[in-house]
Design a protein around this motif. Sequence first.
Motif, short mmCIF file in Angstrom:
data_model
loop_
_atom_site.label_atom_id
_atom_site.label_comp_id
_atom_site.label_asym_id
_atom_site.label_seq_id
_atom_site.Cartn_x
_atom_site.Cartn_y
_atom_site.Cartn_z
N MET B 118 45.53 29.61 42.75
CA MET B 118 45.17 31.07 43.20
C MET B 118 44.52 31.74 42.12
O MET B 118 43.61 32.54 42.48
CB MET B 118 46.61 31.46 43.51
CG MET B 118 46.65 32.82 43.86
SD MET B 118 45.54 33.20 45.70
CE MET B 118 46.35 32.16 46.66
N LYS B 121 40.86 31.04 42.07
CA LYS B 121 40.12 31.83 43.20
C LYS B 121 39.92 33.49 42.93
O LYS B 121 38.88 33.92 43.18
CB LYS B 121 41.04 31.77 44.45
CG LYS B 121 40.72 30.46 45.37
CD LYS B 121 41.54 30.69 46.84
CE LYS B 121 41.92 29.21 47.15
NZ LYS B 121 43.21 29.27 48.08
N MET B 122 40.90 33.95 42.27
CA MET B 122 40.95 35.32 41.99
C MET B 122 39.79 35.59 40.93
O MET B 122 39.15 36.54 40.98
CB MET B 122 42.52 35.88 41.18
CG MET B 122 43.42 35.74 42.23
SD MET B 122 43.21 36.86 43.74
CE MET B 122 43.31 38.47 43.11
N ASP B 126 37.83 37.45 44.46
CA ASP B 126 38.36 37.74 45.90
C ASP B 126 39.51 38.70 45.65
O ASP B 126 40.76 38.19 45.92
CB ASP B 126 38.63 36.49 46.61
CG ASP B 126 39.12 36.62 47.89
OD1 ASP B 126 39.44 38.00 48.49
OD2 ASP B 126 39.19 35.83 48.68
N SER B 128 40.94 40.60 47.49
CA SER B 128 41.79 41.13 48.68
C SER B 128 43.05 40.31 48.87
O SER B 128 44.11 40.89 49.44
CB SER B 128 40.97 40.52 50.08
OG SER B 128 40.70 39.18 50.15
N LYS B 129 43.32 39.32 48.11
CA LYS B 129 44.60 38.35 48.08
C LYS B 129 45.43 39.03 47.16
O LYS B 129 46.42 38.21 46.74
CB LYS B 129 44.27 37.11 48.34
CG LYS B 129 43.70 36.62 49.69
CD LYS B 129 43.03 35.25 49.40
CE LYS B 129 42.46 34.76 50.63
NZ LYS B 129 41.30 34.11 50.45
N LYS B 130 45.35 39.91 46.40
CA LYS B 130 46.30 40.51 45.41
C LYS B 130 47.64 40.42 45.64
O LYS B 130 48.21 39.74 44.90
CB LYS B 130 46.02 41.97 45.38
CG LYS B 130 45.14 42.38 43.75
CD LYS B 130 45.50 43.89 43.78
CE LYS B 130 45.04 44.57 42.33
NZ LYS B 130 45.25 45.87 42.11
N GLU B 131 48.11 40.59 47.00
CA GLU B 131 49.48 40.41 47.10
C GLU B 131 50.05 39.01 47.16
O GLU B 131 50.95 38.54 46.47
CB GLU B 131 49.58 41.09 48.48
CG GLU B 131 51.06 41.39 48.79
CD GLU B 131 51.22 42.09 50.17
OE1 GLU B 131 50.64 42.99 50.47
OE2 GLU B 131 52.60 42.21 50.59
N ILE B 132 49.34 38.14 47.74
CA ILE B 132 49.49 36.57 47.75
C ILE B 132 49.41 36.09 46.33
O ILE B 132 50.60 35.60 46.06
CB ILE B 132 48.69 35.92 48.63
CG1 ILE B 132 48.62 36.31 50.00
CG2 ILE B 132 49.04 34.36 48.64
CD1 ILE B 132 47.40 35.97 51.09
N TRP B 133 48.68 36.54 45.64
CA TRP B 133 48.36 36.11 44.39
C TRP B 133 49.64 36.57 43.51
O TRP B 133 50.07 35.72 42.73
CB TRP B 133 47.17 36.66 43.61
CG TRP B 133 47.13 36.58 42.16
CD1 TRP B 133 47.45 35.56 41.35
CD2 TRP B 133 46.89 37.61 41.30
NE1 TRP B 133 47.31 35.71 39.98
CE2 TRP B 133 46.90 37.11 39.97
CE3 TRP B 133 46.29 39.03 41.50
CZ2 TRP B 133 46.38 37.92 38.77
CZ3 TRP B 133 45.87 39.66 40.35
CH2 TRP B 133 46.22 39.24 39.09
#
Lengths: 224, 224
Positions: B118, B121-122, B126, B128-133
């Motif tokens: 992850m 990817k970050m 990206d 947008s996926k702060k929360e998932i990360w």
Amino acid sequence: MSETASTVGSTTYQRIKRDIIFGALKPGAKLKLDALKAVYKTSLSTLRETLNRLASEGFVEAPPQRGFLVKPISVIDLKEIAHLRVLLECHALELSLENGDTDWEGNLVSAHHKLNLMEQKMLGGDASKKEIWKRYDWEFHLAMIQACNSKNLLALHSTLYDKYLRYQMIVLTNRGEAAVQEHRDMFEAAIARDAEKAKSLLTQHIENGLEHTLAAMDRGELVV
Amino acid sequence: MSETASTVGSTTYQRIKRDIIFGALKPGAKLKLDALKAVYKTSLSTLRETLNRLASEGFVEAPPQRGFLVKPISVIDLKEIAHLRVLLECHALELSLENGDTDWEGNLVSAHHKLNLMEQKMLGGDASKKEIWKRYDWEFHLAMIQACNSKNLLALHSTLYDKYLRYQMIVLTNRGEAAVQEHRDMFEAAIARDAEKAKSLLTQHIENGLEHTLAAMDRGELVV
DNA sequence: CTTGGCAATAATATCTGATATTTTTATTTT
DNA sequence: AAAATAAAAATATCAGATATTATTGCCAAG
């Protein structure tokens, strides 16, 4: 242990918490809402708010869809709590000894003096005042770490103290003279700003209490 | 951060908590009951139960007689939280490295791997996926200490992690490559069971995050 | 103009009562 | 004695009512 604000909610909260800590509500006991409503003379909504708070602090369990029960006790849990209390209280103590000013010191002297007076009375066998006595004990331990300069730390410690206290109240006997001496030693190390010594005494103090409680639990000397 | 049980109450709890941590509900914001009722589509009673829980965990304040507000932020508070997280997480880490068995190790390897994927990817931008990360970050840190054998400790740590996370989410920028490397180093020290090294890396990791957040707060780079 | 005081308004804390759902208990059947 | 089912109890959630307390806006006095 303290708290003011005399709203219905906060009063009920204090009462139930107190009843859990001092054993009027037994570990594992089902907390039936209707029954509590009658006892604490309050509405369902207020009661549920209170129980939710206590659940999130860990004095109550709230398994989904089946109401509330007093948090059960266990040897494991007691050990965890004692060790966490050592960790947090020692850390706070160290900070407090670094930062404590004259006011802090004055307040500590006072707290220790009051605790000591009460302890003398208790040695005389007057067990009826357990609750008041423990308030002085709390105030002493709080006074020690009060200058740690961390509200978050003090808040965590306060909850841990209460959890530990519940286990102490569950056993019938107290530690008497030994604990009195430990308080005195800790107090003196604190005034001398000897952090290492103070921490080691505190650790010992809590662990002695733990052993005492564990032994009593083993022997089954529980307040039913 | 996890939790299942899909009752109305627990769902609302998770949603509001999440909104506080990720900033949808701003620090200091008044939590008007009628407004919340509309937003979260739930009754007054359920809402108040939820807010009481969050208040006792410290994500919400509840000044008597004037409702609820999102816990305000402050530099002091952030520092306290970071330091407490260091204290508790290091302690848990040490215990965990002593006790962790093969299953623990396997789970840790997996958690680190997923986090690492992850993070790559970050780094590609990206956001947008702060929360998932952050969920992977949480799972990694949890995996590290999971074998500490203290439910009480894990519970305290979880709350602290979330409080710390809120501050991280408040600033706009992330630490990128540096944090990735720190995770890798910690992971390797943990697998090698080098408690001292792991603790020191963890301390550094948290303190670096703290400095980063403090600097951003100073520069006023806050998510409004 | 600013400050203090008061009325009007909004919001909260608390209670009562109702309903759907889930647990628990009791009863019956196999 | 175990499984299945019916009856009773308890919980979670909601809606609505009221007294109390905070907040806001307005007006007079300095």
